[in-house]
Design an enzyme around this catalytic site. Structure first.
Site, PDB file in Angstrom:
ATOM      1  CE  LYS A 136       0.702  -6.674  10.133  1.00 17.01           C
ATOM      2  NZ  LYS A 136      -0.354  -6.531   9.111  1.00 17.01           N
ATOM      3  CB  SER A 149      -2.742  -4.391   6.648  1.00 20.30           C
ATOM      4  OG  SER A 149      -3.584  -3.716   7.540  1.00 20.30           O
ATOM      5  CB  SER A 152      -1.818  -3.239  10.491  1.00 18.55           C
ATOM      6  OG  SER A 152      -1.915  -4.409   9.690  1.00 18.55           O
TER       7      SER A 152
END
Lengths: 479, 528
Positions: free
Chosen positions: B93, B193, B169
């Site tokens: 990420k 997330s 996210s």
């Protein structure tokens, strides 16, 4: 009727701890001799994603300082974020302590030169990180991050000081204490000890607290005294002219000796303090505390009182001998080796050794004249092995060579000439060679005795026993 | 099925036995990325002209990956010892710093920031032999639950239906793993997330106990809530990645010294006698009624509820005890408390992006420092960071802090106590885990919720309490809704019980191994 005023002063100090590394990263803490931005890393420059890791050594130094200030070390304390924007604050917040700091309370009791004692309370004592330095350079702003993350203790006094002299005296005693317990170099020129002063005035005897002004950056003892004195006088003038004192922030210009207004303080800044989530609570258990505080030495003012009491020294002597820790230890070690009159040792140190320290810019711990050597020299003088001036000269010789004083005396033949026959022969010859002086003396110019002594000393390179010389001379000159 | 569709533990085994090379695995994965990912997210992305692509990546570091893969192959050829992830491709990420790569946080303000150091979890995955493919998309600074707030567009799409969001996210992470663009991904979870996008994309996602995995190098959002964790296509792979990432770190004093157990060996140990709870408080969501401002409640959709009860039934088949009606009374305050706490921390964490040292600085002329700050932050931050800064500043201001921030912290303590009570070995419930739906709904359509930041936040309603409490939680797939979108089941456990959660989830995989729904693959992979 004229009103008599008194000043109400509180001092806010920032003390740079002399740890090897910074408070939250392994960068070197002291950058005094280093070019800008050389002792930095992702952590102290606040790069994205970094985290602080607390330096235990900084905590231990803060513990020592807290104990020396008679403050109570807390078993649990916290770090908080103080949020504000400034280019030299790379994270946009300073990691500090807020409502639950490492220590609570505390005071410093210190003597004034007139012999009275003042006691100043401590309102705040906490650990925090320093910010960087900003320099304006012809419209450009240059930032040096070397200082970011250097460990500081912020210490704020209560409004307990009543004059500029008291404020200066507090800083002098604080500086002495910091060096004594080894937590800070406390060099004000280098910013190791920084001071802001809060000043207000009131009619003497009143206990109201009037609006105060804050003087920033009073960073020398002289500046503390002069800036505060100047501000007290300004406030008195304002009040007498019927004006109100406004809560300004002032800056002391040391060169021109004037105070400049930096800003009006209408509202307190909101730093939106909250707990630093990147650090655990700081827990100090009894065993850690005991281990750290066991290294705390007898403090300077305690030692000063003890010297006066235990050794019967005048307070003047005790004060000088305890002005620096290794000097006080030197004194006691010398006394231990000498086993004689404490005042005599004090005289030697204050009259002669301090000159060497000052000339060389060193502290007592660095002397090659060890306490044992000094004791030896004093004893040789006491025992008439050498005369006083030889003894004093020996100090420099030992300091320069590092040799044992007795060895130097033997090698250089410095021992006193106390052979009566030899001296008598020398004096006899002197009298024969200087009939005019002898006659003048005998006519009443007895002051010439000194001249004769001097001649003997010259011939013996100062080694003649002065007393003996004098009595032989008197015998020959007054037949 | 291509090489890139194999499980990480299978690939690692095959590579170590030289049945296949790390380079071959990597090339298979790069081919998959070329086939399904489309253009990477870009700052000036404009209109998305590839509505059937995944768009998981921001930065693909193919050459770096090739060099790593060659080194692994050479090491194996030379008979050297290699780590447990040797040759396994993974994505990161783009909220983690990786040395020498752009580390953008999906924000314009960090668009030109190239990290000079590598985050601990990533460094550990690489040391274990993992091959980093690149940085995948996310909501800007992780602020969102749909990935639509990324400044890097097009934002990722859900492989099961590219008209749906992948969640957020860690949307790029979940979408990439689901589409075979790397077996594993390292994500972060502040309110859900990792777990919410894992549920939306039909993969496994685990939020470890707070402090189990170091946060060093993770660009902070809510520092007291953030947890790095693994996303994977199966439970064993998640265990493998968690194993290498976990443990104390001299760079993070909040990383726990608690010993790291073996997450892999005991995965298939039976779960007979484990006590698994169901709470009515996790089968409804609570929200603030727009008109009245009152708290209102709504049940989780019936079909989603049934999916979770079916999981409970299968676990019971394996011998677990299912305990019903477990009260979790403070769950309903999780979102409001989270709104306050996370924004206070976020506002402070975003202070450092000021255009002074790194990152974006305004190109406009400025007269003074304040103006430089204002313009830089005004232009550099997207809507989500701005909203969060505004609210975070407000609720931590001296005059409001007691009313909001301090109160939210007290609520957080109550939420933590809910968990302590049900996991207490001497308590009434003595649970080993709480079983819940991961999300209130399956993946929602792109552009349906985005823009309503209050509504968006309720996507985290069933996950955020674990972040408040610091306890671990795992999401794993448990079937599909009538529209073909994955359901996610969540198990929440006591502190440092990741091994138990993984074991229960793995047992569920075993018992459902031959279920029809297990055979499904994302439509985007069907015509390759």
């Amino acid at each position: 009727m004229t009103i008599e005023y008194e000043a109400v002063i509180g001092l806010e100090t920032h003390i740079q701890l002399n740890t090897l590394t910074k408070i939250f990263c392994p960068c070197k803490a002291d950058s005094w001799n280093d070019p800008p931005n050389t002792n930095i890393c992702p952590v102290c420059t606040g790069l994205p994603g970094v985290l602080p890791v607390l330096n235990k050594a900084a905590v231990e130094k803060a513990m020592l300082l807290a104990a020396a200030m008679n403050a109570e070390i807390q078993p649990i304390s916290f770090f908080d974020r103080k949020n504000y924007f400034y280019p030299d604050l790379p994270k946009g917040y300073q990691i500090s302590q807020y409502n639950l700091p490492i220590a609570r309370g505390g005071y410093l009791a210190f003597p004034m030169p007139d012999g009275s004692e003042r006691k100043v309370t401590i309102q705040k004592l906490h650990l925090e990180e320093d910010a960087g330095k900003t320099k304006n350079d012809f419209g450009r702003r240059l930032i040096d991050f070397n200082r970011c993350g250097v460990p500081l203790v912020e210490m704020v006094t209560g409004p307990d000081l009543r004059s500029a002299d008291e404020a200066a005296q507090y800083i002098i005693r604080l500086r002495q204490l910091l060096r004594w317990i080894g937590v800070s170099e406390a060099d004000m020129e280098k910013g190791h000890l920084r001071c802001d002063a809060n000043v207000s005035i009131r009619p003497k005897g009143s206990n109201v607290l009037n609006p105060k002004t804050e003087i920033k950056n009073v960073n020398s003892i002289v500046a503390v005294r002069e800036a505060i004195q100047t501000e007290i006088q300004r406030q008195i003038r304002e009040v007498e002219a019927g004006h109100r004192i406004e809560a300004w922030t002032l800056e002391w210009d040391e060169e021109s000796g004037i105070l400049r207004k930096m800003r009006s303080k209408e509202t307190e800044a909101d730093y939106r303090y909250f707990r630093e989530p990147d650090l655990l609570s700081l827990q100090i258990d009894e065993s850690w505390k005991t281990a750290v505080l066991s290294t705390l030495p007898e403090l300077p003012l305690q030692r000063r009182a003890r010297f006066a009491q235990q050794y019967g020294l005048p307070i003047y002597d005790a004060d000088i001998l305890t002005s620096e820790r290794s000097l006080s230890e030197y004194y006691e070690a010398t006394l231990q080796a000498y086993q004689g009159d404490p005042k005599r040792v004090s005289n030697w140190i204050i009259n002669d050794l301090l000159r060497i320290l000052n000339d060389l810019g060193i502290i007592a711990a660095d002397l090659r004249v060890t306490p044992a050597y000094l004791a030896q020299i004093i004893r040789m003088v006491d025992e008439n092995v050498i005369n006083l001036s030889t003894g004093k000269a020996l100090l420099d010789k030992v300091q320069n060579s590092g040799k044992d004083p007795a060895t130097i005396v033997a090698e250089e033949g410095l021992a006193k000439l106390s052979d009566t026959d030899a001296l008598e022969a020398m004096i006899q010859q002197l009298i024969n060679e200087n009939p005019q002086q002898v006659e003048n003396y005998r006519k009443g110019k007895t002051g010439l005795l000194g001249w004769f002594v001097g001649q003997v000393m010259k011939q013996t390179q100062g080694k003649a026993d002065a007393q003996l010389t004098r009595s032989i001379l008197e015998k020959y000159l007054n037949p | 099925m291509d090489l890139c569709d194999y499980a990480a533990y299978q690939l690692a085994w095959m590579i170590r036995r030289k049945q296949v090379s790390a380079v071959e695995v990597l090339e298979s994965t790069l081919n998959r990325i070329a086939a399904v990912d489309g253009v990477p997210g870009r700052l000036d992305g404009g209109q998305d002209t590839e509505p059937d692509k995944i768009h998981a990546f921001i930065t693909l570091t193919a050459e770096r990956a090739r060099q790593q893969a060659q080194r692994i192959d050479q090491a194996i050829q030379a008979g050297e010892e290699v780590g447990p992830l040797a040759g396994v491709p993974f994505t990161v990420k783009d909220i983690f710093c990786v040395e020498g790569t752009p580390s953008t946080a999906a924000s314009k303000i960090l668009s030109n920031f190239v990290a000079p150091y590598t985050a601990t979890p990533v460094a550990r995955a690489e040391q274990a032999g993992g091959i980093m493919l690149g940085k995948v998309n996310l909501d800007e600074f992780t602020f969102g639950s749909s990935n639509e707030s990324s400044a890097y567009r097009p934002s990722p799409r859900n492989p099961w239906n590219t008209a749906r969001v992948p969640g957020g996210s860690s949307g790029g992470s979940a979408a990439a793993v689901a589409a075979g663009e790397g077996c594993l991904s390292i994500g972060t979870d502040t309110a859900g997330s990792i777990r919410q996008p894992a549920a939306f994309c039909g993969v496994v996602g685990l939020k470890p106990t707070y402090g189990r995995v170091s946060r060093y190098g993770l660009i902070a959002f809510g520092s007291s809530l953030d947890c790095p964790g693994p996303l994977a296509r199966n439970v064993s792979d998640a265990a493998l990645l968690l194993q290498v990432m976990s443990g104390a770190d001299p760079h993070d004093s909040t990383a726990a010294n608690f010993p790291v157990p073996d997450y892999v060996t005991d995965l298939e140990k039976p779960i007979r006698g484990l006590r698994i709870g169901l709470s009515p408080d996790y089968f409804r969501i609570t929200y603030v009624e727009g008109e009245s401002g009152e708290l209102a409640q709504q049940p989780v959709p019936e079909d989603y509820q049934q999916a979770i009860y079916r999981v409970a039934g299968r676990l019971a088949e394996m011998g677990a005890d299912i305990i019903e009606d477990v009260p979790m009374p403070h769950t309903k305050y999780s979102i409001p408390a989270y709104f306050v706490i996370s924004r206070v921390e976020a506002a402070s964490n975003l202070h450092r992006y000021d255009g002074v040292k790194y990152g974006y600085r305004t190109k406009q002329p400025v007269h003074d420092l304040r103006e430089m700050y204002r313009k830089t932050r005004g232009e550099g931050f997207g809507l989500q960071p701005k909203l969060r800064i505004l609210m975070g500043m407000y609720v931590s201001a001296a005059q409001y802090s007691e009313q909001y921030y301090m109160r939210a912290l007290r609520v957080r303590t109550l939420i933590r106590r809910d968990f302590e009570a049900i996991f207490d070995p001497q308590g009434k419930y003595r649970l080993h885990a709480l079983l819940t739906p991961t999300t209130p709904t399956t993946a929602f359509p792109i552009a349906q919720v985005y823009g309503d930041s209050v509504l968006m936040q309720f996507a985290d309603q069933l996950t955020v309490a674990a972040n408040h409490a610091g306890v671990p939680a795992i999401s794993f797939p448990c079937g599909f809704d009538p529209e073909g979108l994955p359901y996610g089941a969540q198990l929440i456990g006591a502190d440092f019980s990741e091994d138990l959660l993984l074991r229960i989830a793995r047992n569920y995989e075993i018992v459902t191994e031959s279920d029809q729904w297990r055979k499904r693959i994302p439509p985007i992979l069907q015509n390759l």
